[in-house]
Design an enzyme around this catalytic site. Structure first.
Site, PDB file in Angstrom:
ATOM      1  N   GLN A   1      -2.339   9.676  -8.749  1.00 25.27           N
ATOM      2  CA  GLN A   1      -2.416   8.807  -7.578  1.00 25.27           C
ATOM      3  C   GLN A   1      -1.338   9.189  -6.574  1.00 25.27           C
ATOM      4  OE1 GLN A   1      -1.871   5.058  -9.753  1.00 25.27           O
ATOM      5  NE2 GLN A   1      -3.852   4.428  -8.921  1.00 25.27           N
TER       6      GLN A   1
ATOM      7  N   CYS B   1       3.494   1.288 -11.190  1.00 21.56           N
ATOM      8  CA  CYS B   1       4.320   0.241 -10.592  1.00 21.56           C
ATOM      9  C   CYS B   1       5.536  -0.138 -11.439  1.00 21.56           C
ATOM     10  CB  CYS B   1       3.513  -1.002 -10.286  1.00 21.56           C
ATOM     11  SG  CYS B   1       1.988  -1.148 -11.150  1.00 21.56           S
TER      12      CYS B   1
ATOM     13  N   ASP C   1       0.613   7.403  -5.021  1.00 20.87           N
ATOM     14  CA  ASP C   1       0.936   5.989  -5.152  1.00 20.87           C
ATOM     15  C   ASP C   1       2.259   5.672  -4.455  1.00 20.87           C
ATOM     16  OD1 ASP C   1       0.520   3.456  -6.035  1.00 20.87           O
ATOM     17  OD2 ASP C   1       0.950   3.852  -8.147  1.00 20.87           O
TER      18      ASP C   1
ATOM     19  N   ARG D   1      -6.274   6.482 -17.880  1.00 23.56           N
ATOM     20  CA  ARG D   1      -7.057   5.265 -18.111  1.00 23.56           C
ATOM     21  C   ARG D   1      -8.256   5.652 -18.953  1.00 23.56           C
ATOM     22  NH1 ARG D   1      -6.798   2.531 -12.022  1.00 23.56           N
ATOM     23  NH2 ARG D   1      -4.519   2.669 -11.875  1.00 23.56           N
TER      24      ARG D   1
ATOM     25  N   HIS E   1       4.985   2.001  -3.767  1.00 23.35           N
ATOM     26  CA  HIS E   1       5.209   0.569  -3.823  1.00 23.35           C
ATOM     27  C   HIS E   1       6.226   0.201  -2.773  1.00 23.35           C
ATOM     28  CE1 HIS E   1       3.297   1.389  -7.657  1.00 23.35           C
ATOM     29  NE2 HIS E   1       2.743   0.207  -7.469  1.00 23.35           N
TER      30      HIS E   1
ATOM     31  N   HIS F   1       1.260  -2.622  -3.378  1.00 25.86           N
ATOM     32  CA  HIS F   1       0.848  -1.396  -4.059  1.00 25.86           C
ATOM     33  C   HIS F   1      -0.069  -0.686  -3.080  1.00 25.86           C
ATOM     34  CE1 HIS F   1       1.413  -3.281  -8.185  1.00 25.86           C
ATOM     35  NE2 HIS F   1       1.198  -4.356  -7.465  1.00 25.86           N
TER      36      HIS F   1
ATOM     37  N   LYS G   1      -6.491  -7.528  -1.094  1.00 24.33           N
ATOM     38  CA  LYS G   1      -6.323  -6.088  -0.869  1.00 24.33           C
ATOM     39  C   LYS G   1      -7.241  -5.579   0.222  1.00 24.33           C
ATOM     40  CE  LYS G   1      -9.505  -4.995  -4.643  1.00 24.33           C
ATOM     41  NZ  LYS G   1      -9.769  -4.222  -5.845  1.00 24.33           N
TER      42      LYS G   1
END
Length: 644
Positions: free
Chosen positions: A380, A333, A382, A362, A384, A509, A463
């Site tokens: 990911q 992000c 991912d 991670r 945004h 996200h 979420k």
RNA sequence: GCCGCCUUGGCUCAGUUGGUAGAGCGGCUGAUUCGUAAUCAGCAGAUCGUCAGUUCAAAUCUGACAGGCGGCUCCA
């Protein structure tokens, strides 16, 4: 009094038990198969008196879902009784029924091992054979506390002290008495098909600060045949384990000693990944996303500013060079926000949708790693979305649509949940309400079933989570759609509105497949390694009958490859059956056999992955066959993905 | 990280009460030239996870560590 038993009205004497009442209203066979009674929403022991004012009773049959639940809960008591006999010093805690079985947590002098199972199971069989009744008693809290204190059962005392009611219910089974809400089977004789499965450590009350207890997992079924079938199902599921298939199909491996929790993708696995990635990029572009990419390392100060350093440091990798500290990104992000913030944005530009197949690191605790499903480095899908509050609901709808389309493309069933505001959270009530409403309304508009997970949201916003199951019915989270009011604030993201003023945008996200590693792991299990043709690393293999056909086979393979299909040729000096078997075990969708006949007529003989032989085809026919097969799943989705 | 179990050729596994390793598959070589799930033969391949300790002697017993598996906690 008169009550209705599954449609039959019967007269019941005062003081009658549920069993008495059911016996009057049910056929003998049905009554015999009953293990509990249902009055409205409540389940009752058969030995319980018919409740005052009850007008209707139903039977709970042993092999129904509820019946199995009761059976397994009772089996947990039987197991605890057996354990108490064999290990009198083991203190008992709790023992519920769970999906597919039950467990009981003990605090024994030494942890149990699988070697203890034989003795415990033998004792359980004795108890079952004796058909000991489950006897319910209601006692005052004080009496219950005294009872368990005398026995030294401190865990039970702790539980009882927290119960609000004045009385609690106890169940006696032989000499073992347990605090329990019930209901239970009439007697232990029903627990005849039970098996202990595994031992595990489990923290008392699920809190890692508490003592670790010794948990025994087991399962029970209505009869031996059902138990055998279930055990067989588990064995079958293990054959689909993505870790096993990953090795067998040469997709990926791990080098534990040098990089625990990080995947080494072999050529075939990388090919699957690449095809998937290409598709995802195209699909995102089609749906109005823009592709971006940020760096792997960002200065530590940035992570301090975002709050990750304070909250997430333990899980981050850090490095230092020439005196500057950097953190390896655990999420994408920040880079996306910096890109957004690199210019003053107008409301006309919103919504901005930045997508990235972002590699993140991670540092997960060593005990949680699990093949591809839980790793330390993953990618990911991912994105945004930065938008105005007005746009939020529409944006969420299109994200959920993407979730729905992608998961049905792969034939996955999934469970959606809306996670609401946790106790520890930041942001205004209105912001939370706006976002939570937007999430719920979006799901309702798309007519998708979902559950509410109370207080399960992130600290910065609510979420939607989407969970899918692996071959052993373990649930894994894939998609996540999170509203966030914190980061736009912290990074002072703004847009210029129609009024010429600066406003704060909302950020979403979202990841759809979640982690490509995890998704591919689940996909492997879902299709048992037989990837859909559009994703299969090899779509077809040309197999020769004898070496006289090698040159022709090579030509067939080259021709199809030049059309963009993924094809190879097996020219090994082996019998046809051997090579067909090899291709079958590699789960290659099409086997193209070439021998004397095909050489002469200039085509191939086609065998499908499922084992069917569909006979002679020209190369042009094979090409369109494979293409149609690739496009098939997309037609159902209305995506019209072309493979050319 | 915590609890239990596990770690022997590339893979799957044998290895009896401690006496310095075996098989099948796979690989390579040769023979065979074969029609839809395994042709035959030969060869190569292992300091038994790592490091200590006990012992005349350790794959085998003990300890520590590293990984893995099943859970717990956490999490995409």
């Amino acid at each position: 009094m008169n009550i209705t038993i599954e449609g039959n009205s019967v007269a019941v004497e005062a003081g009658a038990t549920c069993a008495d009442a059911l016996a009057l209203g049910l056929s003998g066979k049905r009554f015999k198969a009953s293990v509990a009674a249902r009055a409205g929403d409540a389940l009752l022991d058969l030995s319980a008196p018919v409740p005052d004012g009850c007008t209707a009773l139903g039977a709970v049959l042993l092999d129904s879902d509820e019946g199995l639940d009761i059976l397994r809960h009772s089996a947990a008591h039987v197991m605890a009784t057996a354990v108490q006999r064999l290990f009198p010093k083991a203190r008992v805690t709790i023992g519920p029924a769970i999906d597919n079985g039950f467990y009981y947590d003990f605090d024994p002098p030494r942890p149990f091992t699988q070697d203890d199972f034989a003795a415990i199971e033998t004792e359980m069989r004795h108890i079952a054979k004796a058909a000991e009744p489950f006897v319910r008693r209601e006692v005052s809290k004080e009496e219950a506390i005294r009872f368990f204190e005398e026995k030294g059962e401190s865990y039970k005392v702790e539980i009882i002290r927290e119960i609000e009611a004045d009385t609690v219910s106890l169940y006696d089974l032989a000499e073992f008495t347990d605090l329990c809400r019930g209901p239970h089977l009439p007697n232990s004789g029903f627990v005849k098909a039970a098996k202990l499965l595994s031992v595990a450590g489990a923290y008392w009350r699920g809190d890692e600060k508490n003592k670790m207890l010794s948990r025994i997992y087991g399962t029970a079924f209505a009869d031996e045949a059902a138990l055998t079938k279930y055990l067989h199902h588990i064995e079958e599921a293990k054959r689909r384990d993505h870790r096993k298939l990953g090795r067998e199909l040469d997709l990926f491996d791990f080098h534990e000693e040098v990089a625990p929790g990080m995947v080494f993708w072999h050529p075939k696995g990388m090919l699957v990944r690449t095809i998937l990635e290409d598709f995802l990029r195209k699909e995102h572009l089609k749906r109005g996303y823009e592709l971006v990419q940020g760096p792997q390392l960002l200065r530590r100060e940035l992570w301090e500013k975002s709050g990750h350093y304070a909250n997430y440091r333990e899980n981050m990798y850090f490095t230092e060079i020439e005196g500057d500290a950097y953190g390896v990104k655990p999420m994408n992000c920040l880079a996306h926000m910096l890109i957004y913030g690199s210019a003053l944005r107008s409301y006309r530009e919103l919504p901005v949708r930045y997508a990235e197949l972002g590699v993140v690191h991670r540092h997960e605790k060593s005990g949680v790693l699990h093949g591809l499903l839980r790793v330390r480095q993953f990618t990911q899908d991912d994105a945004h979305i930065i938008c105005t509050p007005d746009q939020l609901e529409d944006e969420i709808i299109s994200v959920i649509r993407l979730v729905r389309d992608l998961f049905s493309l792969f034939g996955f069933s999934y469970k959606l949940g809306v996670a609401t505001r946790p106790d520890k959270s930041i942001g205004s009530d209105e912001a939370w309400e706006l976002a939570t409403d937007a999430l719920i309304k979006a799901l309702e508009k798309l007519n998708l079933p979902f559950v509410i997970n109370e207080k399960d949201g992130a600290f910065y916003g609510p979420k939607i989570d989407c969970r899918v199951t692996d071959s052993l019915d373990r649930e894994w989270q894939c998609s996540t759609i999170q509203c966030d009011f914190t980061l736009p604030e912290r990074f002072d993201l703004v847009y210029v509105g129609q009024d010429g003023e600066r406003h704060r945008p909302v950020m979403v996200h979202r990841a759809i497949l979640g982690s490509l590693e995890r998704f591919i792991g689940i996909l492997i299990e879902h299709c048992a390694g037989a990837f859909p043709t559009w994703l299969a690393p090899l779509q077809a293999r040309v197999v020769t009958v004898t070496e006289n056909h090698d040159r022709y086979a090579q030509k067939v393979s080259d021709t199809l490859r030049s059309k963009g299909l993924r094809v190879d040729a097996d020219l090994r000096n082996e019998k046809l059956g051997y090579k067909v078997r090899a291709a079958q075990m590699e789960k290659i969708p099409y086997v193209l056999v070439v021998g004397e006949k095909e050489l002469e007529s200039g085509g191939v003989n086609v065998r499908l992955r499922g084992g069917d032989t569909i006979g002679f085809k020209t190369l042009a026919e094979v090409e369109s066959l494979i293409r149609a097969d690739c496009e098939e799943p997309f037609k159902q989705e209305g995506m019209n993905y072309r493979f050319s």
